[in-house]
Design a protein around this motif. Structure first.
Motif, PDB file in Angstrom:
ATOM      1  N   THR A  27     -30.893 -21.855 -29.249  1.00 55.28           N
ATOM      2  CA  THR A  27     -32.225 -22.446 -29.124  1.00 55.28           C
ATOM      3  C   THR A  27     -32.979 -21.696 -28.040  1.00 55.28           C
ATOM      4  OG1 THR A  27     -31.506 -24.164 -27.546  1.00 55.28           O
ATOM      5  CG2 THR A  27     -31.410 -24.692 -29.891  1.00 55.28           C
ATOM      6  N   SER A  40     -41.869 -18.943 -30.524  1.00 56.56           N
ATOM      7  CA  SER A  40     -41.646 -18.528 -31.906  1.00 56.56           C
ATOM      8  C   SER A  40     -42.115 -17.088 -32.028  1.00 56.56           C
ATOM      9  CB  SER A  40     -42.430 -19.433 -32.862  1.00 56.56           C
ATOM     10  OG  SER A  40     -42.243 -19.047 -34.190  1.00 56.56           O
ATOM     11  N   TRP A  41     -41.214 -16.194 -32.454  1.00 56.69           N
ATOM     12  CA  TRP A  41     -41.472 -14.768 -32.379  1.00 56.69           C
ATOM     13  C   TRP A  41     -41.390 -14.117 -33.763  1.00 56.69           C
ATOM     14  CZ3 TRP A  41     -43.013 -13.836 -27.546  1.00 56.69           C
ATOM     15  CH2 TRP A  41     -42.603 -14.732 -26.556  1.00 56.69           C
ATOM     16  N   GLN A  53     -37.884 -12.996 -34.977  1.00 55.71           N
ATOM     17  CA  GLN A  53     -36.855 -13.981 -34.632  1.00 55.71           C
ATOM     18  C   GLN A  53     -35.783 -14.076 -35.718  1.00 55.71           C
ATOM     19  OE1 GLN A  53     -38.577 -17.394 -32.715  1.00 55.71           O
ATOM     20  NE2 GLN A  53     -37.101 -18.775 -33.630  1.00 55.71           N
ATOM     21  N   THR A  88     -36.459 -22.082 -32.548  1.00 55.81           N
ATOM     22  CA  THR A  88     -37.472 -22.472 -31.572  1.00 55.81           C
ATOM     23  C   THR A  88     -37.299 -23.946 -31.242  1.00 55.81           C
ATOM     24  OG1 THR A  88     -39.032 -20.835 -32.406  1.00 55.81           O
ATOM     25  CG2 THR A  88     -39.942 -22.693 -31.158  1.00 55.81           C
ATOM     26  N   SER A 120     -43.285 -17.660 -23.725  1.00 52.87           N
ATOM     27  CA  SER A 120     -43.838 -18.519 -24.773  1.00 52.87           C
ATOM     28  C   SER A 120     -44.961 -19.416 -24.283  1.00 52.87           C
ATOM     29  CB  SER A 120     -42.717 -19.396 -25.349  1.00 52.87           C
ATOM     30  OG  SER A 120     -42.240 -20.303 -24.377  1.00 52.87           O
ATOM     31  N   HIS A 167     -47.899 -19.659 -26.396  1.00 55.25           N
ATOM     32  CA  HIS A 167     -47.709 -20.288 -27.708  1.00 55.25           C
ATOM     33  C   HIS A 167     -48.168 -21.746 -27.687  1.00 55.25           C
ATOM     34  CE1 HIS A 167     -44.206 -17.289 -28.720  1.00 55.25           C
ATOM     35  NE2 HIS A 167     -45.303 -16.697 -28.282  1.00 55.25           N
TER      36      HIS A 167
END
Length: 377
Positions: A159, A163-164, A167, A173, A310, A313
Motif C-alpha cells: 500500500t 496514484s501513479w 503503478q 493506493t 502524492s 493528488h
C-alpha cells in the motif's frame, strides 16, 4: 484472525508499567481490532519518559513485543542495526509463527533485512505499508533498496501514497487513516461554521522541528513579509519538537509575528490547535502524505503545502488549499499572499470543499478496504 505488525514505532513504559506508543500509530492499531481478533505489535521500546503524543492500547487484544532500539545516520548507528539484526529477526520469526497476516511498516532501517526475510524466507500472508514518498528521486540508500525490493516481489500487496501512471497492479493506493467517525462528524460541524469573519489569521505547523520539514523556511518567510501583512496574523502555533527547537525559538523572536511553541501535545490538544487555526503550513522537502494535513483539513484548516510525492493528488491549488510553486522563502511568501487575498466567502467555500475527500481518511473507510482488497473477507 491474528495480525502481526512490525514497525519502528517508538514505545515507552510509564512509571506504573503501562506501555504507550506514538499516538497516531497506536490509534490506527486500536481501530484495526475491528478487522482482526488480536494484534501483536513488534516494535521498539525506548528508555525514558514518554512524550505527550504517546497513547496506550485500548484493549488487551493488542500485545506489544519489544525489539532493540536501532536506527540513525552515523556509522555506529548503522553497525548497531547489523549487530541486532539476528535478535530482531528471531523476535519477528517467533511472532509470525501463530499469525494469519502480517503488516510491515516501511521504510525503516530494519527493513533492509526484515523485508528480504518476509519476501524470501517466510510464507506468511500480509502486506507492506510504505508510508514514505513512493516517487522520491534520491532517497537514502536503505529506503531505495526497500522500495526496489517491494516493487519486485509480487506475493504480497504494497500500500502506497498516491496514484501513479506506472503503478504495478499489486501496489495499491491507500490513504493513511487518521480520523474516527466522531472526529469526522465534529470536523464537519467546525468546517460549516469556520470563517475569517474579519478576524486575524492563525496558522499552525505540526511535525518535527527541522529543516527537512520546512521549519526554518517557515520562520524566514514570515520574517520577510511586509509589516501590513504581518499585521494580518494573530499567531503561528508550532506543535512538535526537534534537536534544533531552541534555535527555531530564538529565530522566531525577531520575526515580527507571535509564535507559540507548544512542544509535543496530546491528540486532543493538537485538535484544539486545529480548531483555532485557519491554515496549516507544511513546506517540507519530501513526504508521503502526512496525516497532519488530513487531520488539519478535517477541522477547517486550509493546507499551504509543498507539492511533493502524492500531496498534489489530494490538494488542488486554489480549490481546497494552496500548493507551493517552489519550496523556498519566495514560494511560501507568494502562497501566504494568495491566502491573504481570500474573501470570507472564498475561504468558506475552500474549507467546505473537502467533505467527500476526508471520508477516505477515516478508520472505517480504511478497514473496509483492508477487508476487501488485502485479506478479501
Amino acid at each position: 484472525m491474528k495480525l502481526v505488525i512490525i514497525s519502528h514505532t517508538e514505545h515507552y513504559k510509564t512509571e506504573d508499567g503501562q506501555i504507550v506508543g506514538l499516538g497516531s500509530t497506536v490509534t490506527e492499531i486500536n481501530h484495526l481490532l475491528d478487522v482482526f481478533d488480536s494484534i501483536c505489535h513488534v516494535a521498539m521500546l525506548h528508555d525514558g519518559p514518554p512524550s505527550a503524543n504517546s497513547l496506550p492500547y485500548l484493549s488487551d487484544k493488542v500485545q506489544f513485543v519489544p525489539i532493540p532500539v536501532v536506527g540513525g545516520s552515523t556509522l555506529f548507528d548503522k553497525l548497531n542495526i547489523v549487530w541486532n539484526a539476528p535478535r530482531i529477526l528471531h523476535t519477528v520469526r517467533k511472532a509470525l509463527n501463530h499469525a494469519d497476516y502480517f503488516q510491515f511498516r516501511a521504510p525503516t532501517g530494519i527493513g533492509v533485512f526484515v523485508i528480504p526475510y518476509l519476501v524470501w524466507f517466510h510464507s506468511a500472508k500480509g502486506w507492506f505499508k510504505y508510508a514514505g514518498n513512493w516517487k522520491q528521486h534520491h532517497p537514502p540508500l536503505a529506503y531505495a533498496f526497500q522500495r526496489w525490493l517491494l516493487k519486485r516481489q509480487r506475493r504480497n500487496p504494497v500500500t502506497i501514497n498516491g496514484s501513479w501512471p506506472d503503478q504495478l497492479p499489486y501496489c495499491l493506493t491507500f490513504e493513511n487513516p487518521c480520523l474516527s467517525n466522531s472526529e469526522a462528524q465534529k470536523g464537519k460541524m467546525i468546517r460549516d461554521n469556520k470563517s475569517f469573519n474579519n478576524s486575524l489569521i492563525d496558522f499552525c505547523f505540526v511535525g518535527r522541528l527541522e529543516e527537512a520539514k520546512g521549519m526554518g523556511l517557515l520562520i524566514r518567510a514570515i520574517s520577510h513579509l511586509k509589516p501590513e501583512e504581518k499585521a494580518l496574523i494573530n499567531c503561528i502555533h508550532i506543535v512538535g519538537q526537534g534537536k534544533d527547537s531552541e534555535t527555531y525559538i530564538n529565530m522566531a523572536k525577531s520575526a515580527g509575528v507571535t509564535f507559540n511553541f507548544h512542544g509535543f501535545l496530546s491528540r486532543a490538544a493538537v485538535q484544539e490547535v486545529y480548531f483555532k487555526s485557519h491554515a496549516i503550513i507544511l513546506a517540507s522537502a519530501s513526504e508521503g502524505f502526512p496525516k497532519v494535513i488530513a487531520e488539519a483539513m478535517n477541522f477547517g484548516c486550509l493546507p499551504l503545502v509543498s507539492n511533493v510525492s502524492s500531496i498534489g493528488h489530494y490538494i488542488k491549488d486554489g480549490v481546497n488549499g494552496f500548493l507551493l510553486k517552489a519550496i523556498s522563502e519566495a514560494g511560501l511568501i507568494d502562497t501566504l499572499r494568495a491566502l491573504f487575498k481570500l474573501s470570507d466567502a472564498d475561504y468558506k467555500a475552500m474549507v467546505r470543499s473537502n467533505d467527500s475527500l476526508l471520508e477516505r481518511f477515516t478508520y472505517d473507510y480504511y478497514n473496509d478496504r483492508i477487508k476487501k482488497e488485502i485479506i478479501r473477507l
